[in-house]
Design a protein around this motif. Structure first.
Motif, PDB file in Angstrom:
ATOM      1  N   THR A  40      27.117 113.764 127.145  1.00  0.00           N
ATOM      2  CA  THR A  40      28.064 113.074 126.264  1.00  0.00           C
ATOM      3  C   THR A  40      27.694 113.266 124.798  1.00  0.00           C
ATOM      4  O   THR A  40      28.578 113.407 123.948  1.00  0.00           O
ATOM      5  CB  THR A  40      28.140 111.573 126.596  1.00  0.00           C
ATOM      6  N   ASP A  41      26.408 113.294 124.477  1.00  0.00           N
ATOM      7  CA  ASP A  41      25.998 113.547 123.095  1.00  0.00           C
ATOM      8  C   ASP A  41      26.401 114.948 122.645  1.00  0.00           C
ATOM      9  O   ASP A  41      26.649 115.177 121.456  1.00  0.00           O
ATOM     10  CB  ASP A  41      24.491 113.361 122.934  1.00  0.00           C
ATOM     11  N   ALA A  42      26.469 115.878 123.577  1.00  0.00           N
ATOM     12  CA  ALA A  42      26.888 117.237 123.224  1.00  0.00           C
ATOM     13  C   ALA A  42      28.287 117.251 122.633  1.00  0.00           C
ATOM     14  O   ALA A  42      28.620 118.111 121.798  1.00  0.00           O
ATOM     15  CB  ALA A  42      26.838 118.135 124.461  1.00  0.00           C
ATOM     16  N   GLN A  43      29.116 116.283 123.022  1.00  0.00           N
ATOM     17  CA  GLN A  43      30.490 116.231 122.516  1.00  0.00           C
ATOM     18  C   GLN A  43      30.554 115.934 121.024  1.00  0.00           C
ATOM     19  O   GLN A  43      31.571 116.203 120.379  1.00  0.00           O
ATOM     20  CB  GLN A  43      31.283 115.180 123.303  1.00  0.00           C
ATOM     21  N   ILE A  44      29.479 115.387 120.457  1.00  0.00           N
ATOM     22  CA  ILE A  44      29.425 115.204 119.014  1.00  0.00           C
ATOM     23  C   ILE A  44      29.611 116.550 118.316  1.00  0.00           C
ATOM     24  O   ILE A  44      30.289 116.663 117.289  1.00  0.00           O
ATOM     25  CB  ILE A  44      28.083 114.580 118.580  1.00  0.00           C
ATOM     26  N   ASN A 226      37.528 112.022 110.068  1.00  0.00           N
ATOM     27  CA  ASN A 226      37.594 111.452 111.416  1.00  0.00           C
ATOM     28  C   ASN A 226      37.550 112.505 112.518  1.00  0.00           C
ATOM     29  O   ASN A 226      38.485 112.645 113.305  1.00  0.00           O
ATOM     30  CB  ASN A 226      38.839 110.576 111.568  1.00  0.00           C
ATOM     31  N   PRO A 227      36.439 113.247 112.613  1.00  0.00           N
ATOM     32  CA  PRO A 227      36.295 114.139 113.759  1.00  0.00           C
ATOM     33  C   PRO A 227      36.248 113.321 115.049  1.00  0.00           C
ATOM     34  O   PRO A 227      35.665 112.229 115.076  1.00  0.00           O
ATOM     35  CB  PRO A 227      34.961 114.838 113.496  1.00  0.00           C
ATOM     36  N   VAL A 228      36.865 113.822 116.099  1.00  0.00           N
ATOM     37  CA  VAL A 228      36.892 113.086 117.368  1.00  0.00           C
ATOM     38  C   VAL A 228      35.732 113.574 118.229  1.00  0.00           C
ATOM     39  O   VAL A 228      35.706 114.735 118.649  1.00  0.00           O
ATOM     40  CB  VAL A 228      38.244 113.284 118.087  1.00  0.00           C
ATOM     41  N   VAL A 229      34.771 112.691 118.470  1.00  0.00           N
ATOM     42  CA  VAL A 229      33.565 113.061 119.216  1.00  0.00           C
ATOM     43  C   VAL A 229      33.609 112.590 120.662  1.00  0.00           C
ATOM     44  O   VAL A 229      32.643 112.755 121.412  1.00  0.00           O
ATOM     45  CB  VAL A 229      32.296 112.526 118.518  1.00  0.00           C
ATOM     46  N   GLY A 230      34.738 111.995 121.076  1.00  0.00           N
ATOM     47  CA  GLY A 230      34.917 111.617 122.468  1.00  0.00           C
ATOM     48  C   GLY A 230      34.462 110.207 122.791  1.00  0.00           C
ATOM     49  O   GLY A 230      33.764 109.565 122.008  1.00  0.00           O
ATOM     50  N   PRO A 231      34.833 109.707 123.972  1.00  0.00           N
ATOM     51  CA  PRO A 231      34.446 108.356 124.391  1.00  0.00           C
ATOM     52  C   PRO A 231      32.932 108.221 124.549  1.00  0.00           C
ATOM     53  O   PRO A 231      32.217 109.204 124.758  1.00  0.00           O
ATOM     54  CB  PRO A 231      35.152 108.199 125.752  1.00  0.00           C
ATOM     55  N   GLU A 232      32.486 106.979 124.475  1.00  0.00           N
ATOM     56  CA  GLU A 232      31.057 106.685 124.610  1.00  0.00           C
ATOM     57  C   GLU A 232      30.593 106.794 126.064  1.00  0.00           C
ATOM     58  O   GLU A 232      31.374 106.634 126.996  1.00  0.00           O
ATOM     59  CB  GLU A 232      30.762 105.286 124.076  1.00  0.00           C
ATOM     60  N   ALA A 233      29.298 107.044 126.212  1.00  0.00           N
ATOM     61  CA  ALA A 233      28.722 107.082 127.563  1.00  0.00           C
ATOM     62  C   ALA A 233      28.885 105.730 128.249  1.00  0.00           C
ATOM     63  O   ALA A 233      29.157 105.648 129.453  1.00  0.00           O
ATOM     64  CB  ALA A 233      27.257 107.474 127.494  1.00  0.00           C
ATOM     65  N   ILE A 234      28.698 104.654 127.502  1.00  0.00           N
ATOM     66  CA  ILE A 234      28.957 103.300 127.973  1.00  0.00           C
ATOM     67  C   ILE A 234      30.209 102.836 127.235  1.00  0.00           C
ATOM     68  O   ILE A 234      30.206 102.735 126.007  1.00  0.00           O
ATOM     69  CB  ILE A 234      27.779 102.349 127.683  1.00  0.00           C
ATOM     70  N   THR A 235      31.269 102.573 127.953  1.00  0.00           N
ATOM     71  CA  THR A 235      32.590 102.378 127.360  1.00  0.00           C
ATOM     72  C   THR A 235      32.583 101.396 126.189  1.00  0.00           C
ATOM     73  O   THR A 235      32.149 100.252 126.320  1.00  0.00           O
ATOM     74  CB  THR A 235      33.585 101.894 128.427  1.00  0.00           C
ATOM     75  N   GLY A 236      33.068 101.871 125.039  1.00  0.00           N
ATOM     76  CA  GLY A 236      33.220 101.025 123.865  1.00  0.00           C
ATOM     77  C   GLY A 236      31.963 100.778 123.064  1.00  0.00           C
ATOM     78  O   GLY A 236      32.020 100.125 122.015  1.00  0.00           O
ATOM     79  N   SER A 237      30.822 101.302 123.506  1.00  0.00           N
ATOM     80  CA  SER A 237      29.556 101.052 122.799  1.00  0.00           C
ATOM     81  C   SER A 237      29.401 102.046 121.653  1.00  0.00           C
ATOM     82  O   SER A 237      28.609 102.988 121.715  1.00  0.00           O
ATOM     83  CB  SER A 237      28.363 101.161 123.759  1.00  0.00           C
ATOM     84  N   THR A 238      30.172 101.830 120.579  1.00  0.00           N
ATOM     85  CA  THR A 238      30.220 102.804 119.501  1.00  0.00           C
ATOM     86  C   THR A 238      28.958 102.853 118.658  1.00  0.00           C
ATOM     87  O   THR A 238      28.859 103.673 117.751  1.00  0.00           O
ATOM     88  CB  THR A 238      31.441 102.528 118.581  1.00  0.00           C
TER      89      THR A 238
END
Length: 314
Positions: A40-44, A226-238
């Motif tokens: 998920t961090d790779a999506q950054i 506002n680059p879109v880096v995708g949803p969080e690994a834990i939902t909503g934990s921005t």
């Protein structure tokens, strides 16, 4: 279905959606959890689906635009300022950036000109103050206090979900006072997903402010990053992926501005931004080379909490 709704106006905002990679993270063993976090961090850096990401030309150009405006502040640090503001983790990142880059300026004999605002004041650095986060008026008052006496202010409003009323009020204030303020909106949702919910005691929504920011961008007086880096690994934990992205974006633009101002040389445009972003991607890859050690630490922390102990961050 929820994946399709993420791309639709009025649907689930990307920053609040489940990540398709981590649906089973709660039943994974520690090394499995670390590997999912790595993905998920790779999506950054790779971006998410068809949205503009970190390395896309639009994002790089926007970052370079901010670098140039910050350089302008550094050329006259007594009468100018860079103000970073946010709620919760975003405000804490603003604090970290201001303190770190003021130290760099002091080491060069340059008057500190970076300021932070966190909703709820300094007590919110350690504990959430949610009532203030929802007040657009409190945001304006805090900005007015910090900017008082300054002739030029670059304001960076950090709100990962494009949703914080506190920051919305500040951005609107900047747009109403363009002779002094240059506003920058930093977040990680597509602009159409800026929050439409009415803000108490105000005739605007965050979406209204975001649209006004976009119009000012077209005139060259503001920036939406506002680059879109995708949803969080834990939902909503921005505070996780979006928090990391906030930090690296701010460090990139402020570091480049600092280097250019202190050297007296103009930057090389987007290539400087891209090179620094690539160094962060390399850091990410090297970090996860220690996945086994990270999993061991995670397991130890878990056992500690299960036995009634505590985990301290230093």
């Amino acid at each position: 279905l929820w994946m399709d709704r993420c791309d639709m106006s009025g649907g689930v905002a990307v920053t609040e959606a489940p990540n398709e990679l981590t649906g089973d993270i709660d039943v994974c063993n520690p090394i499995g959890i670390v590997r999912l976090l790595r993905q998920t961090d790779a999506q950054i850096f790779t971006g998410w689906r068809g949205h503009e990401g970190l390395f896309d030309a639009g994002t790089v150009q926007s970052m370079q635009w901010v670098v140039e405006r910050v350089c302008g502040v550094l050329s006259d640090p007594v009468r100018s300022a860079v103000v970073m503001s946010g709620c919760g983790t975003s405000g804490r990142i603003a604090f970290l950036m201001a303190r770190s880059f003021n130290a760099r300026l002091s080491a060069k004999g340059i008057p500190p000109c970076y300021h932070y605002i966190i909703a709820g004041g300094d007590q919110a650095l350690l504990k959430s103050v949610e009532a203030t986060e929802d007040s657009w008026k409190a945001g304006v008052e805090a900005l007015e206090q910090v900017a008082r006496g300054r002739e030029r202010v670059v304001f960076i409003g950090i709100t990962c979900g494009l949703s914080a009323p506190f920051v919305a009020g500040q951005l609107a204030h900047c747009l109403d006072n363009k002779a002094v303020f240059t506003p920058v909106l930093l977040g990680f949702n597509p602009i159409h997903q800026a929050r439409h919910t009415p803000i108490r005691d105000w005739n605007k929504t965050f979406h209204d402010v975001a649209m006004a920011m976009m119009k000012e961008c077209e005139r060259g007086g503001a920036c939406v990053l506002n680059p879109v880096v995708g949803p969080e690994a834990i939902t909503g934990s921005t505070r996780m992926k979006a928090g990391s992205a906030s930090k690296l974006l701010l460090e990139t633009v402020l570091s480049l501005a600092h280097c250019q101002a202190c050297s007296g040389r103009q930057g090389t445009g987007g290539s400087s931004v891209t090179n620094l972003l690539q160094s962060y991607e390399l850091t990410y890859r090297h970090t996860y080379l220690h996945a086994v050690a990270m999993a061991s630490l995670m397991e130890t922390a878990g056992h500690c909490l299960q036995s009634g102990g505590r985990v301290y961050y230093l």
